[in-house]
Write a protein that holds these residues in place. Structure first.
Motif, PDB file in Angstrom:
ATOM      1  N   ARG B  87       0.825  -1.203   0.000  1.00 13.28           N
ATOM      2  CA  ARG B  87       0.000   0.000   0.000  1.00 13.28           C
ATOM      3  C   ARG B  87       0.860   1.254   0.000  1.00 13.28           C
ATOM      4  O   ARG B  87       0.378   2.331  -0.341  1.00 13.28           O
ATOM      5  N   GLY B  88       2.131   1.110   0.347  1.00 13.09           N
ATOM      6  CA  GLY B  88       3.058   2.241   0.317  1.00 13.09           C
ATOM      7  C   GLY B  88       3.420   2.748   1.693  1.00 13.09           C
ATOM      8  O   GLY B  88       3.000   2.179   2.712  1.00 13.09           O
ATOM      9  N   THR B  89       4.213   3.795   1.719  1.00 10.06           N
ATOM     10  CA  THR B  89       4.655   4.388   2.977  1.00 10.06           C
ATOM     11  C   THR B  89       3.455   4.962   3.720  1.00 10.06           C
ATOM     12  O   THR B  89       2.613   5.638   3.126  1.00 10.06           O
ATOM     13  N   ALA B  90       3.389   4.672   5.009  1.00 12.15           N
ATOM     14  CA  ALA B  90       2.286   5.182   5.836  1.00 12.15           C
ATOM     15  C   ALA B  90       2.319   6.700   5.844  1.00 12.15           C
ATOM     16  O   ALA B  90       3.378   7.306   6.004  1.00 12.15           O
ATOM     17  N   THR B  91       1.160   7.305   5.660  1.00 14.83           N
ATOM     18  CA  THR B  91       1.077   8.763   5.761  1.00 14.83           C
ATOM     19  C   THR B  91       0.463   9.178   7.096  1.00 14.83           C
ATOM     20  O   THR B  91       0.321  10.352   7.387  1.00 14.83           O
ATOM     21  N   ARG B  92       0.045   8.179   7.885  1.00 13.71           N
ATOM     22  CA  ARG B  92      -0.303   8.428   9.289  1.00 13.71           C
ATOM     23  C   ARG B  92      -0.028   7.139  10.050  1.00 13.71           C
ATOM     24  O   ARG B  92       0.152   6.092   9.452  1.00 13.71           O
ATOM     25  N   ARG B  93       0.021   7.214  11.373  1.00 10.44           N
ATOM     26  CA  ARG B  93       0.308   6.038  12.163  1.00 10.44           C
ATOM     27  C   ARG B  93      -0.970   5.225  12.363  1.00 10.44           C
ATOM     28  O   ARG B  93      -2.068   5.767  12.346  1.00 10.44           O
ATOM     29  N   GLY B  94      -0.814   3.931  12.566  1.00  3.64           N
ATOM     30  CA  GLY B  94      -1.970   3.099  12.888  1.00  3.64           C
ATOM     31  C   GLY B  94      -2.393   2.218  11.727  1.00  3.64           C
ATOM     32  O   GLY B  94      -1.987   2.415  10.590  1.00  3.64           O
ATOM     33  N   TYR B  95      -3.231   1.227  12.058  1.00  2.00           N
ATOM     34  CA  TYR B  95      -3.631   0.228  11.071  1.00  2.00           C
ATOM     35  C   TYR B  95      -4.420   0.835   9.920  1.00  2.00           C
ATOM     36  O   TYR B  95      -4.298   0.413   8.771  1.00  2.00           O
ATOM     37  N   ALA B  96      -5.263   1.805  10.210  1.00  2.00           N
ATOM     38  CA  ALA B  96      -6.136   2.346   9.163  1.00  2.00           C
ATOM     39  C   ALA B  96      -5.326   3.153   8.162  1.00  2.00           C
ATOM     40  O   ALA B  96      -4.612   4.075   8.534  1.00  2.00           O
ATOM     41  N   PRO B  97      -5.415   2.820   6.888  1.00  2.00           N
ATOM     42  CA  PRO B  97      -4.734   3.649   5.888  1.00  2.00           C
ATOM     43  C   PRO B  97      -5.407   5.021   5.805  1.00  2.00           C
ATOM     44  O   PRO B  97      -6.601   5.153   6.081  1.00  2.00           O
ATOM     45  N   ALA B  98      -4.612   6.023   5.442  1.00  2.00           N
ATOM     46  CA  ALA B  98      -5.195   7.365   5.279  1.00  2.00           C
ATOM     47  C   ALA B  98      -5.937   7.446   3.947  1.00  2.00           C
ATOM     48  O   ALA B  98      -6.864   8.234   3.787  1.00  2.00           O
ATOM     49  N   GLY B  99      -5.526   6.625   2.980  1.00  2.00           N
ATOM     50  CA  GLY B  99      -6.169   6.638   1.674  1.00  2.00           C
ATOM     51  C   GLY B  99      -5.346   7.355   0.619  1.00  2.00           C
ATOM     52  O   GLY B  99      -5.625   7.218  -0.573  1.00  2.00           O
ATOM     53  N   ASP B 100      -4.330   8.105   1.055  1.00  2.54           N
ATOM     54  CA  ASP B 100      -3.511   8.843   0.085  1.00  2.54           C
ATOM     55  C   ASP B 100      -2.120   8.217  -0.076  1.00  2.54           C
ATOM     56  O   ASP B 100      -1.209   8.836  -0.628  1.00  2.54           O
ATOM     57  N   GLU B 101      -1.942   6.968   0.392  1.00  2.21           N
ATOM     58  CA  GLU B 101      -0.641   6.305   0.238  1.00  2.21           C
ATOM     59  C   GLU B 101      -0.351   6.034  -1.238  1.00  2.21           C
ATOM     60  O   GLU B 101      -1.272   5.785  -2.020  1.00  2.21           O
ATOM     61  N   GLN B 102       0.916   6.081  -1.591  1.00  4.17           N
ATOM     62  CA  GLN B 102       1.349   5.756  -2.954  1.00  4.17           C
ATOM     63  C   GLN B 102       1.940   4.354  -2.941  1.00  4.17           C
ATOM     64  O   GLN B 102       2.982   4.141  -2.315  1.00  4.17           O
ATOM     65  N   PRO B 103       1.323   3.401  -3.648  1.00  8.40           N
ATOM     66  CA  PRO B 103       1.814   2.020  -3.588  1.00  8.40           C
ATOM     67  C   PRO B 103       3.304   1.897  -3.946  1.00  8.40           C
ATOM     68  O   PRO B 103       3.825   2.637  -4.778  1.00  8.40           O
ATOM     69  N   THR B 104       3.951   0.962  -3.270  1.00 10.21           N
ATOM     70  CA  THR B 104       5.357   0.636  -3.542  1.00 10.21           C
ATOM     71  C   THR B 104       5.394  -0.612  -4.418  1.00 10.21           C
ATOM     72  O   THR B 104       4.674  -1.570  -4.159  1.00 10.21           O
ATOM     73  N   ARG B 105       6.262  -0.557  -5.443  1.00 13.83           N
ATOM     74  CA  ARG B 105       6.345  -1.639  -6.442  1.00 13.83           C
ATOM     75  C   ARG B 105       7.768  -2.168  -6.421  1.00 13.83           C
ATOM     76  O   ARG B 105       8.712  -1.408  -6.656  1.00 13.83           O
ATOM     77  N   ILE B 106       7.923  -3.441  -6.116  1.00 16.88           N
ATOM     78  CA  ILE B 106       9.253  -4.052  -6.035  1.00 16.88           C
ATOM     79  C   ILE B 106       9.282  -5.239  -6.992  1.00 16.88           C
ATOM     80  O   ILE B 106       8.425  -6.123  -6.919  1.00 16.88           O
ATOM     81  N   VAL B 107      10.243  -5.239  -7.894  1.00 15.12           N
ATOM     82  CA  VAL B 107      10.367  -6.340  -8.861  1.00 15.12           C
ATOM     83  C   VAL B 107      11.793  -6.855  -8.761  1.00 15.12           C
ATOM     84  O   VAL B 107      12.737  -6.080  -8.912  1.00 15.12           O
ATOM     85  N   SER B 108      11.945  -8.146  -8.475  1.00 11.45           N
ATOM     86  CA  SER B 108      13.301  -8.681  -8.318  1.00 11.45           C
ATOM     87  C   SER B 108      13.466  -9.993  -9.073  1.00 11.45           C
ATOM     88  O   SER B 108      12.532 -10.780  -9.202  1.00 11.45           O
ATOM     89  N   ARG B 109      14.672 -10.177  -9.595  1.00 12.76           N
ATOM     90  CA  ARG B 109      14.978 -11.392 -10.360  1.00 12.76           C
ATOM     91  C   ARG B 109      15.841 -12.311  -9.506  1.00 12.76           C
ATOM     92  O   ARG B 109      16.752 -11.844  -8.822  1.00 12.76           O
ATOM     93  N   HIS B 110      15.546 -13.607  -9.571  1.00 11.77           N
ATOM     94  CA  HIS B 110      16.252 -14.597  -8.751  1.00 11.77           C
ATOM     95  C   HIS B 110      16.605 -15.810  -9.602  1.00 11.77           C
ATOM     96  O   HIS B 110      15.908 -16.119 -10.568  1.00 11.77           O
ATOM     97  N   ASP B 111      17.674 -16.494  -9.188  1.00 15.08           N
ATOM     98  CA  ASP B 111      18.006 -17.751  -9.851  1.00 15.08           C
ATOM     99  C   ASP B 111      16.852 -18.737  -9.730  1.00 15.08           C
ATOM    100  O   ASP B 111      16.124 -18.738  -8.735  1.00 15.08           O
ATOM    101  N   TRP B 112      16.712 -19.564 -10.738  1.00 11.72           N
ATOM    102  CA  TRP B 112      15.775 -20.686 -10.659  1.00 11.72           C
ATOM    103  C   TRP B 112      16.342 -21.671  -9.642  1.00 11.72           C
ATOM    104  O   TRP B 112      17.460 -22.122  -9.788  1.00 11.72           O
ATOM    105  N   PRO B 113      15.580 -21.973  -8.581  1.00 13.77           N
ATOM    106  CA  PRO B 113      16.175 -22.803  -7.522  1.00 13.77           C
ATOM    107  C   PRO B 113      16.311 -24.260  -7.938  1.00 13.77           C
ATOM    108  O   PRO B 113      15.579 -24.742  -8.807  1.00 13.77           O
ATOM    109  N   GLN B 114      17.238 -24.936  -7.313  1.00 13.67           N
ATOM    110  CA  GLN B 114      17.346 -26.384  -7.462  1.00 13.67           C
ATOM    111  C   GLN B 114      16.118 -27.027  -6.827  1.00 13.67           C
ATOM    112  O   GLN B 114      15.665 -26.585  -5.782  1.00 13.67           O
ATOM    113  N   PRO B 115      15.590 -28.078  -7.450  1.00 15.22           N
ATOM    114  CA  PRO B 115      14.475 -28.793  -6.798  1.00 15.22           C
ATOM    115  C   PRO B 115      14.990 -29.526  -5.557  1.00 15.22           C
ATOM    116  O   PRO B 115      16.183 -29.783  -5.442  1.00 15.22           O
ATOM    117  N   PRO B 116      14.060 -29.856  -4.629  1.00 15.12           N
ATOM    118  CA  PRO B 116      14.458 -30.636  -3.449  1.00 15.12           C
ATOM    119  C   PRO B 116      15.132 -31.938  -3.863  1.00 15.12           C
ATOM    120  O   PRO B 116      14.932 -32.431  -4.980  1.00 15.12           O
TER     121      PRO B 116
END
Lengths: 272, 272
Positions: B87-116
């Motif tokens: 939902r993005g960085t809190a613009t006020r404290r507490g569980y309730a969102p203020a409604g004006d948060e700017q969502p955070t977008r994180i995209v990361s690349r990882h090795d294809w893991p070895q199977p068990p």
């Protein structure tokens, strides 16, 4: 006046691979500070350490953390210090920790918030339709998986209530979205037991202690929603509110706040 | 070969006040990439957007996100791209969102893991003692509150199993800690319904579709743990494993993997 220390350093960011962000794999504490000092700090640190043990987070820097909390509280008449401890940056991908993660420690200072609008007149409390999933392994912990509380508070805001009561998925009363709850009827004081869900609050603990030592005790038990139709008193607890009397419970004005008044006095006297 | 984009920028950190960290207030997707391209990208983005709608996260940068995922997959023979939207960085404290948060977008690349270790010989699957709390408002979503899966995987590691089956707190079979599950007995294929908890996986959806169009369908229903004593086949699904046959279920070797073989062929043919 927000100030933040991350592993002892001012400012900076959190690694996006931190398991606190990836999975909510961590714990937090919200500490009320008055007259330059954190209140009930030993209890907060004890709960945090117990949580780390239950989640097997190898957090060892309690002395550093204690000093940081005190440092942020120093010189402040009133503030909130929030602590987050996560398992740390992932050292491999996937839910299972590798075991060699280094916990992340975040300590931040915040303004003491204004109470909700009607607080002086006593809180208005209603039920949330958002229920709490049960899990005995997580029950009682102040962990970072808080989406249910986020959804409940959205509702609380929308309904114009000061706080909402949440039921477990099994239908029992557990507590407020950000507080614990106590009720009184002719049999005396009672509060929900939290072995399946809910957070075991610091102020709840202080109330249980004060009522046990100086009053007639509190019955900790399963609470059915139907029981609330006949309670004479209800109050909510957290370290910021202390004991917050409920004036209106589900539209019904409650006749008493005698227990809350008495217990407030006892807790203040014990921690003056 | 990890590479990470945060709101389109390489590297950097996450604000410690991000609600993704504070409350797990966000969603994620794990995308399998082959031959330089993400597979089933439209389905991943659709689920992510539906999750944002349900949590009321005002995420609008789907086109940017799509381009970033493709960019990270380009030139890679095999990799995993993980997306987190909070939902993005809190613009006020507490569980309730203020409604004006700017969502955070994180995209990361990882090795294809070895199977068990035992993957070639077919998976060993057992029950976890960690249960899943139920909440219809969160069921199906791939949200960031994943402590139950973390605890289950710790157990899986310790027990030497390839994956563990998790029950809901109500006692029904829901799925693996990182996969969905399908079973077959004399009545045909069946899989747990996920209206109370669990993640509605992309590969699960592809299996339901393929079996519905080309086979005799899959019964989506409540599954009791006692039923597993008589199943003839079981397979696990996620986008990395595809359809992973279970060889040993709770110590019992299963006689068949016929459905998995047939469906693998159908899904490969449809998405070649």
């Amino acid at each position: 006046m927000i100030a933040t220390l991350i592993n002892g350093h001012a400012g900076g960011g959190i690694d996006s691979a931190d398991r606190g962000l990836q999975y909510g794999d961590g714990l937090f504490e919200t500490i009320a500070c008055r007259d330059g000092a954190p209140r009930w700090l030993a209890l907060h640190l004890e709960r945090l350490q117990q949580g780390c043990e239950r989640l097997r987070i190898a957090f060892r820097d309690v002395d550093l953390l204690r000093a940081e909390i005190r440092g942020l509280a120093a010189g402040q008449q009133r503030c909130i210090v929030k602590v987050i401890v996560t398992r740390g940056t992932a050292t491999r991908r996937g839910y299972a920790p590798a075991g060699d993660e280094q916990p992340t420690r975040i300590v931040s200072r915040h303004d003491w918030p204004q109470p909700p609008g009607r607080a002086d007149a006593g809180f208005q409390l209603g039920f949330s339709s958002v229920t709490l999933g049960t899990n005995p392994l997580l029950a009682g912990l102040k962990h970072l998986n808080r989406l249910e509380q986020v959804l409940a508070q959205m509702q609380c805001d929308a309904a114009g209530l000061d706080e909402v009561l949440m039921l477990s998925s099994a239908g029992q009363v557990i507590g407020g979205s950000m507080s614990n709850v106590f009720f009184a009827d002719d049999s005396g004081l009672f509060t929900p037991e939290l072995s399946e869900c809910g957070v075991a609050g610091i102020m709840r603990r202080l109330v249980l202690q004060a009522a046990g030592r100086h009053g007639s005790g509190v019955c900790v038990r399963l609470v059915e929603p139907s029981e609330l139709a006949t309670v004479r008193e209800a109050f909510l607890t957290n370290v910021r509110w202390g004991l917050q009397s409920v004036r209106v419970l589900q539209g019904r004005t409650l006749p008493s706040d005698a227990y809350a008044q008495q217990l407030r006095g006892l807790i203040d006297a014990a921690h003056a």
